[in-house]
Scaffold this motif. Structure first.
Motif, mmCIF file in Angstrom:
data_model
loop_
_atom_site.group_PDB
_atom_site.id
_atom_site.type_symbol
_atom_site.label_atom_id
_atom_site.label_comp_id
_atom_site.label_asym_id
_atom_site.label_seq_id
_atom_site.Cartn_x
_atom_site.Cartn_y
_atom_site.Cartn_z
ATOM 1 N N LEU A 201 44.533 -82.040 50.027
ATOM 2 C CA LEU A 201 44.596 -80.320 50.858
ATOM 3 C C LEU A 201 43.134 -79.864 50.105
ATOM 4 O O LEU A 201 42.813 -79.884 48.992
ATOM 5 C CB LEU A 201 45.424 -79.838 48.753
ATOM 6 C CG LEU A 201 46.710 -79.587 49.359
ATOM 7 C CD1 LEU A 201 47.959 -79.177 48.694
ATOM 8 C CD2 LEU A 201 47.405 -78.914 50.596
ATOM 9 N N ARG A 202 43.030 -78.374 51.084
ATOM 10 C CA ARG A 202 41.902 -77.552 50.796
ATOM 11 C C ARG A 202 42.064 -76.598 50.371
ATOM 12 O O ARG A 202 41.554 -76.361 49.532
ATOM 13 C CB ARG A 202 41.199 -77.907 51.992
ATOM 14 C CG ARG A 202 39.948 -78.995 52.328
ATOM 15 C CD ARG A 202 39.983 -80.360 52.651
ATOM 16 N NE ARG A 202 39.122 -81.386 52.856
ATOM 17 C CZ ARG A 202 39.538 -82.596 53.581
ATOM 18 N NH1 ARG A 202 41.337 -83.104 52.759
ATOM 19 N NH2 ARG A 202 38.515 -83.447 53.923
ATOM 20 N N VAL A 203 43.448 -76.186 50.840
ATOM 21 C CA VAL A 203 43.908 -74.847 50.309
ATOM 22 C C VAL A 203 44.578 -75.000 50.006
ATOM 23 O O VAL A 203 45.884 -75.037 50.716
ATOM 24 C CB VAL A 203 43.531 -73.375 51.508
ATOM 25 C CG1 VAL A 203 44.352 -71.719 51.408
ATOM 26 C CG2 VAL A 203 42.132 -73.511 52.119
ATOM 27 N N LEU A 204 44.916 -73.871 48.558
ATOM 28 C CA LEU A 204 46.333 -73.881 48.205
ATOM 29 C C LEU A 204 46.883 -72.901 48.071
ATOM 30 O O LEU A 204 46.296 -72.121 46.792
ATOM 31 C CB LEU A 204 46.796 -74.985 47.082
ATOM 32 C CG LEU A 204 48.114 -75.342 46.471
ATOM 33 C CD1 LEU A 204 48.862 -75.086 47.028
ATOM 34 C CD2 LEU A 204 47.576 -76.276 45.339
ATOM 35 N N GLY A 205 47.403 -71.843 48.242
ATOM 36 C CA GLY A 205 48.229 -70.136 47.930
ATOM 37 C C GLY A 205 49.734 -70.171 47.795
ATOM 38 O O GLY A 205 50.169 -70.504 48.455
ATOM 39 N N ILE A 206 49.863 -69.787 46.281
ATOM 40 C CA ILE A 206 51.140 -70.069 45.905
ATOM 41 C C ILE A 206 52.109 -68.968 45.294
ATOM 42 O O ILE A 206 52.674 -68.941 44.480
ATOM 43 C CB ILE A 206 52.637 -71.435 45.536
ATOM 44 C CG1 ILE A 206 51.259 -71.587 44.025
ATOM 45 C CG2 ILE A 206 52.084 -72.573 46.302
ATOM 46 C CD1 ILE A 206 51.818 -72.881 42.962
ATOM 47 N N CYS A 207 50.889 -67.999 45.183
ATOM 48 C CA CYS A 207 50.820 -66.742 44.631
ATOM 49 C C CYS A 207 51.887 -65.975 44.624
ATOM 50 O O CYS A 207 53.111 -66.281 45.980
ATOM 51 C CB CYS A 207 49.233 -65.237 45.287
ATOM 52 S SG CYS A 207 47.600 -66.169 44.651
#
Length: 417
Positions: A201-207
């Motif tokens: 993973l490079r980008v992890l967005g779980i907002c």
């Protein structure tokens, strides 16, 4: 299309790609072309049986549904229908496109995917590397259906899809996944793997999701991460020191959670970090002076915590900082004069603390010192200032007349409330 003239070889038309023999159209890029109206299932578009690449994004096909005719493109590898104002249900026929490696339906806010169609897409599109369904309605889709997503996936974005229920943790273990964004699914419940978790993973967005318990130490195993956004996810407990292992991070946002205890000094290992947001948590203790080694920082926000002590003088070495917010904490002492060295600093918010002295200058556009313990005479801010708030302090004397020369000033608040 203006360049599409009869009598001219269509392979020379803008947006058209033909095979090497110049016989069959294999690619069609009509993105942002001002197209309008519906696409009926008998459209001549669907006669392009050799098509491998189709981009119709950023047009206006309202109120057209996504035609079942798209399922006729048996050789199609790339399909982009994003942000083109389609409506209605995603047709089952899209699941016939077994050679697809990229599918983008994002931004079509009136499109929805039913459970059975999603199950078939997951089952049949085994070569998918990119799946983008941001803002597509998926409230009837069970998160468990995502368990069988293609192991070839490199990018999965499901922003604001209305997903609800328990997210299987194996989605975080997909072996080739580099981009995962699930932001804005407030009824989606997640749990990160706690052991044997490694990922490219490079980008992890779980907002704006709902996570249970603490952020596990295993997050520090994702050593390729450059972007980590965990805003408003209900995390509690300490910020794990293992975040310091993520030395490729440029963006870290942990705001609006319930993190407690001190800011780990291990964050000083993040040498390429440019964005740091720890706003609205329950953090306490002092700002680690070691954070001054983060020379790439341009944005720092520690607002609304229980931090105390003084601003480290060494923060004057953060020469790229443009935005710095410490409001609504328990800081005391002087505002260090070293901050005046920060020539790129334009936004400084130190409101609702207990600072007693000094006023940084230079190129500030926004300066908020409301509700501190500042004493003495009012110092005039720099000519660049646009918003200057210094209300609820203990200033004395007259307002300097030179403040009237601040030509960029739009808001001035000197009140006692």
């Amino acid at each position: 299309m203006e360049s599409w003239e009869e009598g001219i070889d269509c392979c020379s038309w803008a947006g058209v790609t033909c095979d090497r023999m110049g016989r069959d159209v294999i690619g069609l890029d009509l993105s942002d072309s001002g197209l309008q109206g519906t696409i009926p299932s008998n459209s001549s578009l669907f006669h392009l049986s050799h098509l491998q690449w189709l981009n119709l994004s950023f047009n206006n096909f309202s109120p057209s549904p996504i035609s079942s005719g798209f399922g006729q493109f048996g050789k199609l590898k790339y399909l982009n229908l994003s942000r083109s104002q389609f409506s209605g249900q995603v047709p089952l026929e899209l699941s016939y496109l077994s050679k697809l490696t990229s599918l983008d339906l994002s931004g079509n806010t009136e499109v929805s995917i039913g459970k059975s169609v999603m199950d078939r897409l997951v089952q049949n599109l085994t070569k998918l590397r990119e799946l983008h369904l941001d803002k597509v309605k998926m409230s009837t889709v069970l998160p468990s259906s995502l368990m069988n997503l293609s192991s070839s996936l490199t990018s999965l974005t499901l922003f604001g899809c209305g997903l609800q229920g328990r997210l299987p943790d194996n989605i975080f273990r997909l072996p080739n996944l580099r981009v995962l964004t699930l932001n804005g699914n407030s009824k989606l419940i997640g749990v990160f793997p706690t052991a044997n978790w490694s990922s490219p993973l490079r980008v992890l967005g779980i907002c704006h999701m709902h996570f249970l318990g603490e952020l596990p130490k295993s997050i520090g195993n994702l050593r390729y991460l450059t972007h980590l956004g965990l805003v408003n996810c209900n995390f509690n407990g300490p910020i794990p020191a293992s975040l310091g292992n993520l030395t490729q991070l440029t963006f870290l946002d942990l705001s609006f959670n319930n993190f407690r205890d001190e800011i780990p000094s291990s964050l000083s290992n993040l040498k390429v970090l440019s964005f740091l947001n720890l706003k609205s948590n329950n953090l306490r203790g002092k700002l680690p002076p070691s954070l001054s080694s983060l020379k790439a920082l341009s944005y720092m926000d520690f607002q609304s915590n229980n931090l105390s002590g003084t601003i480290p003088v060494s923060f004057g070495g953060l020469t790229k900082v443009m935005y710095f917010c410490l409001s609504s904490n328990n800081f005391t002492g002087q505002i260090p004069s070293s901050l005046s060295k920060l020539e790129d600093l334009t936004y400084l918010d130190l409101a609702n603390n207990n600072f007693v002295e000094s006023l940084p200058r230079k190129n500030l556009v926004y300066l908020n010192l409301h509700a501190n313990m500042l004493q003495g005479r009012l110092l005039v801010p720099p000519p660049s200032i646009g918003v200057f708030v210094i209300s609820n302090n203990y200033l004395i004397g007259e307002i300097p007349s030179s403040i009237c020369n601040l030509s960029s000033l739009q808001v001035l608040d000197l009140s006692l409330q």
